[in-house]
Each structure stands twice: as C-alpha cells, then as structure tokens.
Scaffold this motif. Structure first.
Motif, mmCIF file in Angstrom:
data_model
loop_
_atom_site.group_PDB
_atom_site.id
_atom_site.type_symbol
_atom_site.label_atom_id
_atom_site.label_comp_id
_atom_site.label_asym_id
_atom_site.label_seq_id
_atom_site.Cartn_x
_atom_site.Cartn_y
_atom_site.Cartn_z
ATOM 1 N N MET A 177 35.953 30.428 43.247
ATOM 2 C CA MET A 177 36.896 30.624 42.141
ATOM 3 C C MET A 177 36.151 30.480 40.819
ATOM 4 S SD MET A 177 40.464 28.591 41.418
ATOM 5 C CE MET A 177 41.010 28.944 43.082
ATOM 6 N N ARG A 178 36.202 31.497 39.987
ATOM 7 C CA ARG A 178 35.444 31.485 38.738
ATOM 8 C C ARG A 178 36.305 30.961 37.592
ATOM 9 N NH1 ARG A 178 32.796 37.107 37.596
ATOM 10 N NH2 ARG A 178 35.011 37.572 37.193
ATOM 11 N N SER A 179 35.661 30.237 36.690
ATOM 12 C CA SER A 179 36.391 29.655 35.561
ATOM 13 C C SER A 179 36.980 30.737 34.657
ATOM 14 C CB SER A 179 35.467 28.739 34.764
ATOM 15 O OG SER A 179 34.376 29.462 34.215
ATOM 16 N N GLU A 180 36.274 31.886 34.521
ATOM 17 C CA GLU A 180 36.798 32.938 33.658
ATOM 18 C C GLU A 180 38.058 33.571 34.236
ATOM 19 O OE1 GLU A 180 33.723 32.717 34.898
ATOM 20 O OE2 GLU A 180 32.821 34.693 35.287
ATOM 21 N N ASP A 181 38.185 33.572 35.567
ATOM 22 C CA ASP A 181 39.417 34.087 36.176
ATOM 23 C C ASP A 181 40.579 33.128 35.922
ATOM 24 O OD1 ASP A 181 37.619 35.318 39.100
ATOM 25 O OD2 ASP A 181 37.910 36.189 37.100
ATOM 26 N N LEU A 182 40.311 31.838 36.038
ATOM 27 C CA LEU A 182 41.351 30.844 35.752
ATOM 28 C C LEU A 182 41.791 30.926 34.290
ATOM 29 C CD1 LEU A 182 40.005 27.692 37.649
ATOM 30 C CD2 LEU A 182 42.008 29.082 38.242
ATOM 31 N N ARG A 183 40.816 31.063 33.387
ATOM 32 C CA ARG A 183 41.154 31.147 31.961
ATOM 33 C C ARG A 183 41.974 32.412 31.679
ATOM 34 N NH1 ARG A 183 38.300 32.800 27.047
ATOM 35 N NH2 ARG A 183 39.050 31.500 25.322
ATOM 36 N N ALA A 184 41.619 33.514 32.330
ATOM 37 C CA ALA A 184 42.384 34.747 32.147
ATOM 38 C C ALA A 184 43.831 34.552 32.608
ATOM 39 C CB ALA A 184 41.726 35.878 32.926
ATOM 40 N N PRO A 223 42.067 46.757 31.972
ATOM 41 C CA PRO A 223 41.697 46.895 33.400
ATOM 42 C C PRO A 223 40.844 45.733 33.899
ATOM 43 C CG PRO A 223 41.481 48.993 32.271
ATOM 44 C CD PRO A 223 41.750 47.986 31.207
ATOM 45 N N ALA A 224 39.938 45.228 33.043
ATOM 46 C CA ALA A 224 39.105 44.090 33.446
ATOM 47 C C ALA A 224 39.968 42.851 33.651
ATOM 48 C CB ALA A 224 38.025 43.831 32.400
ATOM 49 N N LEU A 225 40.981 42.674 32.798
ATOM 50 C CA LEU A 225 41.891 41.540 32.958
ATOM 51 C C LEU A 225 42.679 41.674 34.266
ATOM 52 C CD1 LEU A 225 43.362 39.014 32.013
ATOM 53 C CD2 LEU A 225 44.811 40.480 30.554
ATOM 54 N N THR A 226 43.133 42.874 34.545
ATOM 55 C CA THR A 226 43.877 43.103 35.792
ATOM 56 C C THR A 226 43.024 42.749 37.006
ATOM 57 O OG1 THR A 226 45.207 44.852 34.785
ATOM 58 C CG2 THR A 226 45.042 44.844 37.193
ATOM 59 N N ARG A 227 41.744 43.138 36.980
ATOM 60 C CA ARG A 227 40.848 42.827 38.107
ATOM 61 C C ARG A 227 40.660 41.327 38.275
ATOM 62 N NH1 ARG A 227 38.217 47.480 36.094
ATOM 63 N NH2 ARG A 227 36.714 46.227 34.897
ATOM 64 N N ARG A 228 40.606 40.596 37.163
ATOM 65 C CA ARG A 228 40.444 39.133 37.268
ATOM 66 C C ARG A 228 41.670 38.499 37.933
ATOM 67 N NH1 ARG A 228 37.467 36.810 31.765
ATOM 68 N NH2 ARG A 228 35.664 38.198 31.851
ATOM 69 N N ILE A 229 42.845 38.938 37.535
ATOM 70 C CA ILE A 229 44.066 38.365 38.114
ATOM 71 C C ILE A 229 44.174 38.739 39.594
ATOM 72 C CG2 ILE A 229 46.572 38.293 37.988
ATOM 73 C CD1 ILE A 229 45.087 36.931 35.651
ATOM 74 N N GLN A 230 43.867 39.970 39.904
ATOM 75 C CA GLN A 230 43.917 40.395 41.303
ATOM 76 C C GLN A 230 42.919 39.615 42.162
ATOM 77 O OE1 GLN A 230 43.174 44.599 40.865
ATOM 78 N NE2 GLN A 230 45.355 45.132 40.687
ATOM 79 N N GLN A 269 49.950 24.699 35.930
ATOM 80 C CA GLN A 269 49.621 23.376 35.398
ATOM 81 C C GLN A 269 48.230 22.921 35.816
ATOM 82 O OE1 GLN A 269 52.483 20.352 36.383
ATOM 83 N NE2 GLN A 269 51.374 18.735 35.283
ATOM 84 N N LYS A 270 47.896 23.124 37.080
ATOM 85 C CA LYS A 270 46.573 22.717 37.555
ATOM 86 C C LYS A 270 45.476 23.623 36.982
ATOM 87 C CE LYS A 270 48.070 20.499 41.825
ATOM 88 N NZ LYS A 270 47.918 20.423 43.291
ATOM 89 N N ALA A 271 45.776 24.914 36.878
ATOM 90 C CA ALA A 271 44.793 25.834 36.316
ATOM 91 C C ALA A 271 44.504 25.491 34.856
ATOM 92 C CB ALA A 271 45.305 27.275 36.429
ATOM 93 N N ARG A 272 45.567 25.176 34.115
ATOM 94 C CA ARG A 272 45.377 24.819 32.699
ATOM 95 C C ARG A 272 44.520 23.560 32.562
ATOM 96 N NH1 ARG A 272 48.428 26.564 28.707
ATOM 97 N NH2 ARG A 272 50.289 26.869 30.021
ATOM 98 N N SER A 273 44.756 22.576 33.410
ATOM 99 C CA SER A 273 43.981 21.334 33.378
ATOM 100 C C SER A 273 42.505 21.600 33.658
ATOM 101 C CB SER A 273 44.550 20.346 34.391
ATOM 102 O OG SER A 273 43.776 19.163 34.429
ATOM 103 N N ILE A 274 42.235 22.476 34.632
ATOM 104 C CA ILE A 274 40.838 22.808 34.961
ATOM 105 C C ILE A 274 40.165 23.515 33.797
ATOM 106 C CG2 ILE A 274 39.368 24.213 36.456
ATOM 107 C CD1 ILE A 274 41.434 23.711 38.701
ATOM 108 N N VAL A 275 40.857 24.473 33.187
ATOM 109 C CA VAL A 275 40.298 25.221 32.052
ATOM 110 C C VAL A 275 40.008 24.290 30.883
ATOM 111 C CG1 VAL A 275 40.805 26.973 30.310
ATOM 112 C CG2 VAL A 275 41.325 27.420 32.708
#
Length: 304
Positions: free
Chosen positions: A1-8, A30-37, A66-72
């Motif tokens: 799991m990449r930090s940039e995907d969590l931040r996105a 499109p790059a944002l869509t790929r990160r979420i997918q 909530q957990k993703a925000r804490s990690i970011v």
C-alpha cells in the motif's frame, strides 16, 4: 500500500470531486482514478461510488477514511520532522560585528564552532556601530556584536565585555614613550576619525565634550585597514580599544591607554526582540560566552 494512494483517497474524500482533488495533488484525473482503483483492488472493497459530479463514500470507505487520514498525517509529520532535522544540520549563522571586535573575539569561537558543526556555514558582515544596529534591526543578520548607541525598543542588548578606549600609534611616535597620558595632553596631535560616525568616535566626542577637550580630528578613515595605514604612517594617532594590537600581532604599533576621563565602550550582544534563537545560534552564543570568560580584562598596555 503506497502512501500516495492513501493521500489521494483522503483528499478525494474531503473534496468529493475528482477534478478538485487532482488539482490539489497536481496530477491528472485519470492518474487519480488509477490510484483509487489500485487501493480498492488491494483492500478488496469498494471505497467510493462515482457520479458525474460527486463522489460518495461507501460504508467501507467511511470506516477506512479515519485510519487512512491518521496514516497520512503521521507520514507528513515524519517528513516535516526530517526536513527540520536536516535544516538544523545544514544551516547558516549570520553575524554582524565591529571589525575590531571580530578580530579580537571571533576567530577562536568560529574555529571551535566549525570543528563541532562542520555543516554550518557562517556569514560575517562587518561595519561601524550604527551599521551593526541597522543590520540586526532589519534582519540582515541573526546577531550583532557592537554597541548600544540608541534606544531601539525592537532590539535587546546583553553586555559581553567592557573595553578601554585609548589610542594606537607607531612605536617611534612621541606619544609612545610618554608617561601617563591624559586626553588634554595629546589634543594637539593629529587624529584620524571614522567616516560615517563610528561608535568609538561618537563615544570619545560625547565624553570629552563634558571635559571641554577638543581633539585635533584631521584625517578621515573608513575601515580597519585605514586605521592601520594611518597609524603606520608615523605621525597620526587613531582611537582604538585595548587588546586590538595584540589581537592583530602588530609589533610596530602600540596601544596607549588615556585617562582623565577614562573612556570605555561596552560590547553588546544585539538581537531582535521576540525572535527566538535557533539551536545553531544558541550553541554559538554559548561558545562566545565561554570564550569571553577565559579572556583577560581589556586595557593591558602595549607600551611603557
């Protein structure tokens, strides 16, 4: 799991819009869509439902946010801490000083500090007493080593050292072999004075005015080298503080203290109020105080 995907994911959840989130992330939609997918594929759940205008979190997305925000936030905080640590180890100290003070006090302090903190750079700017005050006031330097010639409420002053003011001259000048000197005894000899009203000149003029003594201020000078040049010429006296000649190691010049009145200058550590010291500066000031504590009092004579 990449930090940039969590931040996105967090930014998209906060904005609710792919276009706005992509702009904040400085990436394409499109790059944002790929990160979420990619994130949803890794988690095995759908985090968002998409429409043409809005993005809505699913129940799993709400739980995960909530957990993703804490990690970011933890990652961003760690990056900030790291950058500050790097800044603390790669910095610059900016020091404004009187040339004579710099020659007498700074070299051993700079040597000790550079040995202990080789990544820290120095920026040394010299000038007369008024110049040093202006440099500190404007923020051009972090600290000044100079004199308190005005009552600037934005500056703080800490007394570092008191120095006797006398004169320097060549060893064969008549004043060099005279006995105890008074200012009135040497009033007719030609004196050099600093262009731009240096601290020594102002101090001497103010003190002697009260004793009705007027010196023969004849020759204008502008720098430390000018002081040495005119003194070495043989016929001219230059005001200076005790210890100046010794610091420079000049055998052909002597310092003579002068009395009635005794004139002393107070060397101050000058800083802007309400501006906290950096870790670098705190350590430098501590070394400076330590160096001064081991120095003899100013005013030892260099002549009979």
């Amino acid at each position: 799991m990449r930090s940039e995907d969590l931040r996105a994911f967090v930014i998209l959840a906060d904005t609710g819009n792919f276009r706005a989130a992509a702009e904040l992330l400085n990436i394409t939609q499109p790059a944002l869509t790929r990160r979420i997918q990619k994130l949803e594929s890794l988690l095995g759940v759908e985090l968002m439902t998409r429409s043409t205008r809005r993005v809505e979190l699913t129940a799993a997305g709400i739980q995960f946010l909530q957990k993703a925000r804490s990690i970011v936030l933890d990652i961003e905080s760690a990056v900030i801490d790291l950058r500050e640590a790097v800044s603390r180890s790669h910095g610059q100290l900016r020091i404004g000083c009187l040339p004579t003070v710099g020659m007498a006090l700074l070299p051993p302090v700079l040597e000790r500090y550079a040995a202990a903190h080789p990544r820290i750079a120095f920026r040394i700017v010299d000038g007369n007493a008024l110049d040093v005050l202006r440099m500190v006031h404007s923020g051009q330097v972090d600290i000044g080593l100079g004199m308190n010639l005005d009552s600037d409420p934005n500056l703080s002053f800490e007394l570092l050292r008191v120095e006797d003011i006398g004169i320097i001259c060549r060893h064969d000048h008549p004043v060099a072999s005279m006995g105890r000197l008074r200012w009135a005894d040497i009033r007719h000899f030609p004196f050099a004075f600093n262009v731009g009203e240096s601290g020594n000149w102002l101090l001497i003029k103010r003190r002697l005015r009260d004793h009705d003594v007027q010196l023969n201020w004849r020759h204008e000078i502008q720098s430390l080298f000018s002081i040495l040049m005119v003194a070495k010429s043989g016929g001219i006296l230059s005001p200076a503080q005790g210890g100046f000649i010794e610091a420079l190691g000049l055998d052909d010049l002597v310092f003579r203290p002068v009395a009635e009145p005794a004139i002393r200058r107070e060397i101050m550590l000058i800083e802007r109020r309400e501006v906290p010291r950096s870790v670098h500066l705190e350590r430098f000031v501590a070394l400076l105080r330590d160096q001064l504590s081991g120095m003899p009092a100013s005013g030892a004579t260099s002549a009979p």
